[in-house]
Design a protein around this motif. Structure first.
Motif, PDB file in Angstrom:
ATOM      1  N   THR A 111     -71.100 -15.524  66.278  1.00  0.00           N
ATOM      2  CA  THR A 111     -72.038 -15.515  65.166  1.00  0.00           C
ATOM      3  C   THR A 111     -71.441 -14.708  64.014  1.00  0.00           C
ATOM      4  OG1 THR A 111     -73.905 -15.506  66.708  1.00  0.00           O
ATOM      5  CG2 THR A 111     -74.394 -14.981  64.422  1.00  0.00           C
ATOM      6  N   LYS A 131     -77.992 -14.223  68.652  1.00  0.00           N
ATOM      7  CA  LYS A 131     -77.517 -15.574  68.350  1.00  0.00           C
ATOM      8  C   LYS A 131     -76.251 -15.892  69.139  1.00  0.00           C
ATOM      9  CE  LYS A 131     -79.530 -15.686  63.700  1.00  0.00           C
ATOM     10  NZ  LYS A 131     -79.256 -15.721  62.245  1.00  0.00           N
ATOM     11  N   SER A 132     -75.378 -14.911  69.292  1.00  0.00           N
ATOM     12  CA  SER A 132     -74.157 -15.134  70.074  1.00  0.00           C
ATOM     13  C   SER A 132     -74.501 -15.403  71.535  1.00  0.00           C
ATOM     14  CB  SER A 132     -73.225 -13.922  69.974  1.00  0.00           C
ATOM     15  OG  SER A 132     -72.767 -13.736  68.659  1.00  0.00           O
TER      16      SER A 132
END
Length: 273
Positions: A111, A131-132
């Motif tokens: 991300t 998000k990662s």
């Protein structure tokens, strides 16, 4: 076709169960200026839970590596480098239990954490780790076949998307028979319009071939939408192929007749001269 091992287990059974993604679990996203189809993380978690059991019991993950990777340079108004963009990266190991056995897959998630936006301003994404993690989880599950239709590019085909949309509509319909009848009438109308176009409306063999190939490629999805059986689909395929051939013969015969007429006219013009 079934692919089994020496114990009779179907290698593709899990893949076949989880490969299809409902349109409602997708959305368009832009990554690096490129439009992609994004999958809802909760949908994939739900599918994994359905197959393996609750997270932490039937499946789960560990983050074995986490780091910030240096990206493009950040410069001041004079062009001097004062820093760099940063990308958050993790390496995830996802484990699962299937048919009494434990398996593991591994993938990376990335991300953009600190970066310059399209407007030229600077952005720090405080949710980059989350998000990662989501990115890596979806990639891990994709290795097992989850949402394979998206990862293999099928969602780039609007016919395929329409088929998924219709499947959802049928599943939610209060009157399945009426909805199926409407879809089959739509298929019948589409097939007839394609046949007429191929037989009578296109002026060149090449254009007939291209249009016919396109219709044949769309046929399976359209037949699937209307839930037509294999026999009915085969008949429709033969009708399209016959229409292509008839259209090409029509154009070829017309050109031959035109050439013949020109050949017969030439001696008459010479005699008049």
């Amino acid at each position: 076709m079934t692919h089994t091992n020496e114990r009779g287990a179907d290698h593709m059974a899990l893949w076949e169960r989880v490969k299809t993604t409902p349109e409602s679990a997708t959305k368009e996203a832009t990554v690096g200026g490129q439009k992609i189809t994004s999958i809802d993380t909760i949908h994939m978690i739900q599918m994994a839970t359905k197959e393996f059991g609750p997270m932490g019991i039937g499946w789960g993950y560990s983050i074995d590596e986490e780091r910030f990777d240096q990206g493009a340079p950040v410069t001041d108004t004079q062009g001097a480098v004062i820093g760099h963009e940063l990308t958050h990266t993790i390496r995830m190991k996802l484990w699962y239990k299937l048919s009494g056995e434990r398996g593991e897959v591994e993938q990376y998630g990335h991300t953009r954490a600190v970066y310059r936006t399209n407007k030229g301003t600077w952005m720090t994404d405080g949710e980059a780790p989350k998000k990662s993690t989501s990115d890596a989880m979806k990639k891990c599950l994709s290795l097992l076949g989850f949402s394979a239709d998206i990862f293999s590019g099928l969602y780039d085909d609007q016919g395929y998307v329409a088929a998924r949309r219709t499947e959802e509509r049928l599943a939610k319909s209060d009157n399945l028979d009426a909805e199926l009848d409407r879809l089959r009438q739509e298929f019948k109308g589409w097939l007839e319009s394609q046949r007429k176009m191929l037989q009578h409306q296109l002026p060149h063999p090449r254009s007939i071939q291209l249009a016919g190939d396109k219709a044949l490629n769309q046929l399976s999805d359209r037949a699937s939408i209307a839930r037509l059986d294999d026999a009915t689909t085969s008949v429709a395929r033969k009708q399209l192929q016959d229409a292509m051939q008839q259209g090409i013969e029509r154009v070829t015969s017309a050109k031959q007749a035109e050439r013949q007429a020109q050949t017969e006219q030439q001696p008459q013009e010479s005699n008049h001269g």
